[in-house]
Write an enzyme that holds these catalytic residues in place. Structure first.
Site: not given
Length: 157
Positions: A47, A49, A77, A80
């Site tokens: 991801h 992040e 999410c 994260c």
């Protein structure tokens, strides 16, 4: 946010969910950036992040980000959001909520959850229409492409 959305547009063209993130230190200097790399690297943790956090931690030489700001095109999410809490991120700005999987208000708000040992300042809605349009368009295109490439199920005669 405009620059992140432009990067995300390019990312979407190579098959990744168009999400990009950047981390700025207390002086506004970029110390980490990331874009989704789940498909490219076959990495469930790929991801934007998390990639930005790893890079920023290496550059900063610390895992604590109390005086830093994360800017991302989509609401983080829960995975994260949890990582941002663990990293003690000072502030988070995201463009648009994720009402299916959002961890900072879209479905659950981990930043304000009673279990959170660190509370971040969270802002949303910066270039929201543009980000939502970009993501909805990308997912629509993906669904359209997958319908055209349906495999015939294996049959025995």
């Amino acid at each position: 946010m405009e620059r992140l959305l432009n990067r995300a547009e390019k990312l979407g063209k190579v098959g990744e969910v168009p999400v990009c993130a950047i981390i700025l230190d207390k002086n506004g200097k970029c110390i980490g950036h990331g874009s989704n790399q789940r498909e490219r690297n076959h990495d469930p943790l790929g991801h934007a992040e998390l990639i930005a956090l790893r890079q920023a931690a290496l550059i900063k030489g610390d895992w604590r980000f109390n005086d830093c700001l994360l800017i991302v095109t989509l609401e983080p999410c829960p995975m994260c959001a949890g990582a941002l809490i663990q990293a003690r991120m000072g502030q988070v700005i995201f463009a648009t909520h994720d009402f299916k999987r959002g961890g900072l208000g879209g479905t659950i708000n981990l930043a304000n959850h009673k279990s959170a040992h660190h509370h971040m300042v969270v802002h949303s809605g910066i270039k929201e229409k543009e980000a939502r349009s970009q993501l909805e368009g990308w997912f629509k295109q993906q669904r359209k492409a997958s319908r055209g490439n349906l495999e015939v199920p294996y049959q025995t005669n």
